[in-house]
Design a protein around this motif. Structure first.
Motif, PDB file in Angstrom:
ATOM      1  N   ALA A  23      49.360 -43.664 138.497  1.00 16.78           N
ATOM      2  CA  ALA A  23      48.639 -42.570 137.848  1.00 16.78           C
ATOM      3  C   ALA A  23      47.290 -42.327 138.523  1.00 16.78           C
ATOM      4  O   ALA A  23      46.879 -41.169 138.713  1.00 16.78           O
ATOM      5  N   PHE A  24      46.606 -43.398 138.890  1.00 22.74           N
ATOM      6  CA  PHE A  24      45.336 -43.255 139.605  1.00 22.74           C
ATOM      7  C   PHE A  24      45.557 -42.540 140.939  1.00 22.74           C
ATOM      8  O   PHE A  24      44.823 -41.607 141.298  1.00 22.74           O
ATOM      9  N   ALA A  25      46.591 -42.947 141.680  1.00 21.46           N
ATOM     10  CA  ALA A  25      46.913 -42.315 142.960  1.00 21.46           C
ATOM     11  C   ALA A  25      47.284 -40.849 142.763  1.00 21.46           C
ATOM     12  O   ALA A  25      46.905 -39.980 143.562  1.00 21.46           O
ATOM     13  N   HIS A  26      48.026 -40.551 141.693  1.00 16.66           N
ATOM     14  CA  HIS A  26      48.396 -39.176 141.378  1.00 16.66           C
ATOM     15  C   HIS A  26      47.148 -38.328 141.132  1.00 16.66           C
ATOM     16  O   HIS A  26      47.078 -37.169 141.556  1.00 16.66           O
ATOM     17  N   GLY A  27      46.162 -38.915 140.458  1.00 18.16           N
ATOM     18  CA  GLY A  27      44.911 -38.197 140.224  1.00 18.16           C
ATOM     19  C   GLY A  27      44.161 -37.905 141.501  1.00 18.16           C
ATOM     20  O   GLY A  27      43.531 -36.855 141.652  1.00 18.16           O
ATOM     21  N   VAL A  28      44.244 -38.812 142.468  1.00 16.58           N
ATOM     22  CA  VAL A  28      43.525 -38.656 143.731  1.00 16.58           C
ATOM     23  C   VAL A  28      44.131 -37.555 144.594  1.00 16.58           C
ATOM     24  O   VAL A  28      43.420 -36.716 145.153  1.00 16.58           O
ATOM     25  N   ILE A  29      45.472 -37.530 144.720  1.00 16.88           N
ATOM     26  CA  ILE A  29      46.107 -36.578 145.647  1.00 16.88           C
ATOM     27  C   ILE A  29      46.901 -35.477 144.952  1.00 16.88           C
ATOM     28  O   ILE A  29      47.392 -34.575 145.609  1.00 16.88           O
ATOM     29  N   GLY A  30      47.019 -35.517 143.611  1.00 18.88           N
ATOM     30  CA  GLY A  30      47.682 -34.450 142.882  1.00 18.88           C
ATOM     31  C   GLY A  30      49.172 -34.631 142.696  1.00 18.88           C
ATOM     32  O   GLY A  30      49.781 -33.961 141.865  1.00 18.88           O
ATOM     33  N   VAL A  31      49.805 -35.492 143.472  1.00 18.89           N
ATOM     34  CA  VAL A  31      51.236 -35.797 143.343  1.00 18.89           C
ATOM     35  C   VAL A  31      51.413 -37.287 143.614  1.00 18.89           C
ATOM     36  O   VAL A  31      50.481 -37.971 144.030  1.00 18.89           O
ATOM     37  N   GLY A  32      52.629 -37.782 143.379  1.00 18.79           N
ATOM     38  CA  GLY A  32      52.916 -39.149 143.801  1.00 18.79           C
ATOM     39  C   GLY A  32      53.319 -40.119 142.715  1.00 18.79           C
ATOM     40  O   GLY A  32      53.789 -41.214 143.010  1.00 18.79           O
ATOM     41  N   LEU A  35      56.973 -41.023 142.870  1.00 17.23           N
ATOM     42  CA  LEU A  35      57.249 -41.579 144.189  1.00 17.23           C
ATOM     43  C   LEU A  35      56.867 -43.055 144.269  1.00 17.23           C
ATOM     44  O   LEU A  35      57.470 -43.829 145.014  1.00 17.23           O
ATOM     45  N   ILE A  36      55.874 -43.458 143.471  1.00 14.43           N
ATOM     46  CA  ILE A  36      55.429 -44.859 143.445  1.00 14.43           C
ATOM     47  C   ILE A  36      56.140 -45.637 142.345  1.00 14.43           C
ATOM     48  O   ILE A  36      56.658 -46.737 142.574  1.00 14.43           O
ATOM     49  N   THR A  37      56.180 -45.066 141.129  1.00 13.29           N
ATOM     50  CA  THR A  37      56.720 -45.829 139.996  1.00 13.29           C
ATOM     51  C   THR A  37      58.220 -46.087 140.114  1.00 13.29           C
ATOM     52  O   THR A  37      58.684 -47.191 139.809  1.00 13.29           O
ATOM     53  N   ILE A 218      42.506 -39.852 135.024  1.00  7.47           N
ATOM     54  CA  ILE A 218      41.205 -39.175 134.950  1.00  7.47           C
ATOM     55  C   ILE A 218      40.217 -39.691 136.004  1.00  7.47           C
ATOM     56  O   ILE A 218      39.630 -38.887 136.739  1.00  7.47           O
ATOM     57  N   PRO A 219      40.007 -41.017 136.145  1.00 12.43           N
ATOM     58  CA  PRO A 219      39.104 -41.464 137.216  1.00 12.43           C
ATOM     59  C   PRO A 219      39.617 -41.111 138.612  1.00 12.43           C
ATOM     60  O   PRO A 219      38.825 -40.860 139.526  1.00 12.43           O
ATOM     61  N   GLY A 220      40.935 -41.087 138.779  1.00 11.49           N
ATOM     62  CA  GLY A 220      41.493 -40.670 140.063  1.00 11.49           C
ATOM     63  C   GLY A 220      41.128 -39.239 140.384  1.00 11.49           C
ATOM     64  O   GLY A 220      40.778 -38.905 141.527  1.00 11.49           O
ATOM     65  N   MET A 221      41.207 -38.363 139.394  1.00 14.26           N
ATOM     66  CA  MET A 221      40.830 -36.966 139.586  1.00 14.26           C
ATOM     67  C   MET A 221      39.347 -36.837 139.933  1.00 14.26           C
ATOM     68  O   MET A 221      38.955 -35.992 140.744  1.00 14.26           O
ATOM     69  N   ARG A 222      38.515 -37.681 139.308  1.00 14.34           N
ATOM     70  CA  ARG A 222      37.068 -37.586 139.523  1.00 14.34           C
ATOM     71  C   ARG A 222      36.650 -37.958 140.947  1.00 14.34           C
ATOM     72  O   ARG A 222      35.673 -37.440 141.465  1.00 14.34           O
ATOM     73  N   ILE A 223      37.390 -38.869 141.563  1.00 14.58           N
ATOM     74  CA  ILE A 223      36.993 -39.301 142.908  1.00 14.58           C
ATOM     75  C   ILE A 223      37.847 -38.664 144.004  1.00 14.58           C
ATOM     76  O   ILE A 223      37.779 -39.062 145.151  1.00 14.58           O
ATOM     77  N   GLN A 224      38.630 -37.645 143.620  1.00 14.46           N
ATOM     78  CA  GLN A 224      39.547 -37.017 144.575  1.00 14.46           C
ATOM     79  C   GLN A 224      38.823 -36.564 145.841  1.00 14.46           C
ATOM     80  O   GLN A 224      39.300 -36.793 146.956  1.00 14.46           O
ATOM     81  N   SER A 225      37.674 -35.909 145.676  1.00 14.59           N
ATOM     82  CA  SER A 225      36.982 -35.356 146.841  1.00 14.59           C
ATOM     83  C   SER A 225      36.386 -36.434 147.737  1.00 14.59           C
ATOM     84  O   SER A 225      36.109 -36.188 148.909  1.00 14.59           O
TER      85      SER A 225
END
Length: 257
Positions: A23-32, A35-37, A218-225
């Motif tokens: 979920a953290f990875a999904h937040g970072v790149i928008g998908v995935g 693919l991981i789980t 949520i934290p993944g989305m916050r650090i996406q950039s």
């Protein structure tokens, strides 16, 4: 019954860890997330259980990802046919998931992970014919993506190739990925429920994993950039390659018995 395998606390803890990281990875790149789980949980239990336990987190994460980025209505209105084809393919794929033995499905999952690893190489090919034959390619890639979504929970490869051919913006690509994912997951969930595959225990565990997934998204989305996407992709590819090899070994050993 594979669902009973979810009772040991250590197994549940391992699945929760996998879901949190995905979920953290999904937040970072928008998908995935799937693919991981899917391959990770499949190594611990079986493919059908991996699909069942992650249906609810998949659906909610896809909704949140679609709403993010703005102008999502324009993207959806332009490409709704693709989602319709994914729906039809998911109906077929989920029937295959219910009826087929585990080994062929694991083999298909391993092969899809190997294709996912090589998507960057596929980008170098000439996919301009997709724009020239828009309706045909939309139907073909949508149906294939839906069938893969219903069977092995991984529809990224065909959809990624289709989006590469259309040369969409990153925001539109993420939104359409998640639209197709949520259509596939809702279709898959409805079909599995109609066949009595969901138990009360699975639903409760899936609901708990959904809360965890949102908390990690949520934290993944916050650090996406700030995340180095190329480094993340490299590590993801190495992980997928290892899991694909392990899954191929599992299938080989099962067929050798």
């Amino acid at each position: 019954m594979p669902h009973d395998l979810l009772s040991p606390p250590l197994l549940l803890a391992c699945i929760a860890l996998i879901v949190g990281i995905a979920a953290f990875a999904h937040g970072v790149i928008g998908v995935g997330f799937p693919l991981i789980t899917t391959p990770c949980i499949t190594l611990l239990t079986d493919l059908k259980t991996a699909v069942l336990i992650t249906v609810l987190p998949n659906i909610l994460l896809n909704i949140l990802s679609i709403l993010r980025g703005g102008n999502w209505r324009d993207s959806l209105l332009k490409h709704w046919r693709l989602a319709a084809y994914v729906l039809l393919g998911s109906l077929v794929g989920t029937q295959l998931l219910i009826g087929l033995p585990a080994e062929p499905l694991k083999l298909a999952l391993a092969l899809m992970m190997l294709v996912s690893i090589n998507l960057n190489r596929l980008k170098k090919l000439d996919w301009s014919f997709l724009r020239r034959h828009r309706r045909t390619s939309e139907a073909a890639f949508g149906l294939i993506g839906g069938i893969l979504s219903g069977t092995v929970n991984v529809s990224v490869p065909p959809l990624a190739i289709y989006f590469i051919g259309l040369d969409l913006s990153p925001v539109a690509t993420v939104q359409l990925f998640n639209l197709c994912f949520i259509v596939g997951k809702l279709t898959q969930a409805g079909t599995l429920a109609a066949h009595g595959e969901f138990t009360a225990a699975i639903l409760w565990q899936s609901a708990g994993l959904t809360v965890l997934a949102v908390a990690c998204l949520i934290p993944g989305m916050r650090i996406q950039s700030r995340m180095d996407a190329s480094t993340y992709r490299r590590w993801l590819n190495h992980t997928l390659l290892l899991m694909a090899v392990l899954m191929l070994v599992q299938v080989g050993l099962a067929w050798a018995r």
